[in-house]
Write an enzyme that holds these catalytic residues in place. Structure first.
Site, PDB file in Angstrom:
ATOM      1  N   SER A  65     -32.320 101.972  55.579  1.00  0.00           N
ATOM      2  CA  SER A  65     -32.340 100.590  55.228  1.00  0.00           C
ATOM      3  C   SER A  65     -33.118 100.888  53.843  1.00  0.00           C
ATOM      4  O   SER A  65     -33.865 101.962  53.487  1.00  0.00           O
ATOM      5  CB  SER A  65     -33.332  99.843  56.250  1.00  0.00           C
TER       6      SER A  65
ATOM      7  N   TYR B  28     -40.220  98.483  61.886  1.00  0.00           N
ATOM      8  CA  TYR B  28     -39.058  98.710  61.320  1.00  0.00           C
ATOM      9  C   TYR B  28     -38.943  99.743  60.060  1.00  0.00           C
ATOM     10  O   TYR B  28     -38.117 100.812  60.148  1.00  0.00           O
ATOM     11  CB  TYR B  28     -38.223  97.237  60.888  1.00  0.00           C
TER      12      TYR B  28
HETATM   13  P1  NAP Z   1     -27.239  93.359  64.474  1.00  0.00           P
HETATM   14  O1  NAP Z   1     -26.342  92.466  64.158  1.00  0.00           O
HETATM   15  O2  NAP Z   1     -28.680  92.989  65.037  1.00  0.00           O
HETATM   16  O3  NAP Z   1     -26.592  94.661  65.468  1.00  0.00           O
HETATM   17  C1  NAP Z   1     -27.568  95.514  66.137  1.00  0.00           C
HETATM   18  C2  NAP Z   1     -26.726  96.134  67.311  1.00  0.00           C
HETATM   19  O4  NAP Z   1     -27.815  97.015  67.844  1.00  0.00           O
HETATM   20  C3  NAP Z   1     -26.175  95.234  68.373  1.00  0.00           C
HETATM   21  O5  NAP Z   1     -24.980  95.496  68.730  1.00  0.00           O
HETATM   22  C4  NAP Z   1     -27.184  95.270  69.156  1.00  0.00           C
HETATM   23  O6  NAP Z   1     -26.846  95.175  70.634  1.00  0.00           O
HETATM   24  C5  NAP Z   1     -27.482  96.751  69.208  1.00  0.00           C
HETATM   25  N1  NAP Z   1     -28.757  97.091  69.677  1.00  0.00           N
HETATM   26  C6  NAP Z   1     -30.255  96.447  69.746  1.00  0.00           C
HETATM   27  N2  NAP Z   1     -31.101  97.196  70.440  1.00  0.00           N
HETATM   28  C7  NAP Z   1     -30.353  97.660  71.373  1.00  0.00           C
HETATM   29  C8  NAP Z   1     -30.764  98.457  72.437  1.00  0.00           C
HETATM   30  N3  NAP Z   1     -32.054  98.394  73.139  1.00  0.00           N
HETATM   31  N4  NAP Z   1     -29.781  99.281  73.225  1.00  0.00           N
HETATM   32  C9  NAP Z   1     -28.554  99.314  72.797  1.00  0.00           C
HETATM   33  N5  NAP Z   1     -28.208  98.662  71.685  1.00  0.00           N
HETATM   34  C10 NAP Z   1     -28.909  98.022  71.026  1.00  0.00           C
HETATM   35  O7  NAP Z   1     -27.662  94.468  63.244  1.00  0.00           O
HETATM   36  P2  NAP Z   1     -26.971  95.129  62.040  1.00  0.00           P
HETATM   37  O8  NAP Z   1     -27.285  94.245  60.942  1.00  0.00           O
HETATM   38  O9  NAP Z   1     -25.470  95.207  62.291  1.00  0.00           O
HETATM   39  O10 NAP Z   1     -27.491  96.375  61.666  1.00  0.00           O
HETATM   40  C11 NAP Z   1     -26.910  97.601  62.099  1.00  0.00           C
HETATM   41  C12 NAP Z   1     -27.675  98.861  61.374  1.00  0.00           C
HETATM   42  O11 NAP Z   1     -27.644  98.478  60.144  1.00  0.00           O
HETATM   43  C13 NAP Z   1     -29.169  98.650  62.090  1.00  0.00           C
HETATM   44  O12 NAP Z   1     -29.694 100.101  62.024  1.00  0.00           O
HETATM   45  C14 NAP Z   1     -29.795  98.060  60.912  1.00  0.00           C
HETATM   46  O13 NAP Z   1     -31.374  98.418  60.792  1.00  0.00           O
HETATM   47  C15 NAP Z   1     -29.382  98.558  59.607  1.00  0.00           C
HETATM   48  N6  NAP Z   1     -29.514  97.536  58.396  1.00  0.00           N
HETATM   49  C16 NAP Z   1     -28.816  96.371  58.281  1.00  0.00           C
HETATM   50  C17 NAP Z   1     -28.787  95.780  57.314  1.00  0.00           C
HETATM   51  C18 NAP Z   1     -28.514  94.261  57.147  1.00  0.00           C
HETATM   52  O14 NAP Z   1     -28.368  93.676  56.102  1.00  0.00           O
HETATM   53  N7  NAP Z   1     -27.527  93.747  58.173  1.00  0.00           N
HETATM   54  C19 NAP Z   1     -29.721  96.157  56.115  1.00  0.00           C
HETATM   55  C20 NAP Z   1     -30.059  97.481  56.216  1.00  0.00           C
HETATM   56  C21 NAP Z   1     -30.088  98.161  57.354  1.00  0.00           C
HETATM   57  P3  NAP Z   1     -26.617  93.501  71.111  1.00  0.00           P
HETATM   58  O15 NAP Z   1     -25.723  92.836  70.522  1.00  0.00           O
HETATM   59  O16 NAP Z   1     -26.508  93.609  72.576  1.00  0.00           O
HETATM   60  O17 NAP Z   1     -28.083  93.014  70.782  1.00  0.00           O
END
Ligand code: NAP
Length: 251
Positions: free
Chosen positions: A157, A170
């Site tokens: 991130s 985070y």
């Molecule tokens: P998201 O929509 O919140 O999805 C996160 C995923 O991780 C979901 O499938 C969630 O499962 C799963 N997860 C969370 N806790 C878990 C646990 N305890 N055990 C197993 N699975 C778990 O987030 P996203 O935006 O797609 O993020 C994906 C990655 O990109 C992350 O590493 C995040 O830090 C990074 N990121 C995202 C952004 C952004 O703008 N979106 C920016 C920078 C970095 P559930 O659906 O079952 O809750």
């Protein structure tokens, strides 16, 4: 600056013969990555905490004629080292090798000053975002070593590269993710078939982003699907010479 080579485009079946494990595969970026990898020929192993979401991804892949995926319902907040060793053992009994591992699952925690951050939540963030990624990688290394070329991608991130107020555990977990990537890449780069990199998605329209920025119109940011060429490239053999890099999907 994109790290994709000029004119690079994903080829239709370029992930055929590969088995790729994606954590957090039920939603957001992980779901888009799993579907995209399957559409390019990979067999995908879907790890996540909400089984119904994994089943929905499974159903889509089957409906589209993709290779039959595996479903691994696992709550990374609760998983132990022994659980992950056992999981790796079960996988090794059913598939000969693992060609890629996308560490994508993460939790955001609270957007608060460190002075008000609960220690329990801090530990939970570190468990899901860092400890589980370390333990899963270690457990799966023998299977990654069986692949001709293997790719491990950690999800970073912007706040894991430059600290920012109120991003708390985070942000610190993402700095640790970068450290984990660097140490592992340095250990494996010259001596193995495994390359290790981190990828910062940038702002992407997912549940996590909408939670972090509730006042922001969601369409401000690209969908996960719009950025998938970066994840495809890193899982394809075209990225075989990239190791130990902190990469970004958006400028
Ligand atoms: P998201 O929509 O919140 O999805 C996160 C995923 O991780 C979901 O499938 C969630 O499962 C799963 N997860 C969370 N806790 C878990 C646990 N305890 N055990 C197993 N699975 C778990 O987030 P996203 O935006 O797609 O993020 C994906 C990655 O990109 C992350 O590493 C995040 O830090 C990074 N990121 C995202 C952004 C952004 O703008 N979106 C920016 C920078 C970095 P559930 O659906 O079952 O809750």
């Amino acid at each position: 600056m994109t790290f994709l080579p000029d004119q690079w485009r994903p080829q239709p079946n370029m992930l055929a013969e590969k088995t790729l494990l994606i954590t957090g595969a039920g939603d957001g970026i992980g779901k888009a990555a799993a579907l995209s990898f399957a559409r390019h020929g990979a067999e995908v192993l879907l790890l996540g905490r909400t089984e119904a979401k994994l089943e929905a991804v499974y159903d889509t892949i089957i409906a589209e004629g993709g290779a039959v995926p595996g479903i691994i319902p696992t709550d990374l907040a609760k998983v132990s080292h022994d659980d992950l060793i056992a999981l790796a053992g079960e996988l090794a009994n059913s598939i000969p090798k693992l060609d890629g591992l996308l560490h994508n699952a993460s939790i955001l925690g609270d957007r608060k000053p460190l002075a008000q951050t609960s220690a329990a939540l801090w530990h939970q963030i570190m468990q899901v975002n860092v400890n589980a990624a370390f333990m899963l990688t270690q457990a799966l290394l023998p299977m990654l070593e069986q692949a001709p070329l293997a790719s491990v991608v950690f999800t970073s991130s912007g706040v894991g590269r430059q600290g920012r107020a109120f991003w708390g555990g985070y942000a610190v977990s993402k700095f640790a993710t970068e450290g984990l990537m660097q140490v592992l890449a340095d250990e494996l780069g010259e001596t193995s078939n495994i390359r290790v990199n981190s990828l910062n998605p940038g702002a992407v329209n997912t549940a996590m982003r909408r939670t972090a920025y509730p006042a922001e119109p969601p369409q401000t940011n690209p969908s996960p699907e719009a950025l998938m060429q970066h994840w495809l490239f890193l899982m394809s053999d075209d990225s075989r010479n990239i190791n130990g890099e902190a990469l970004s999907a958006q400028s």
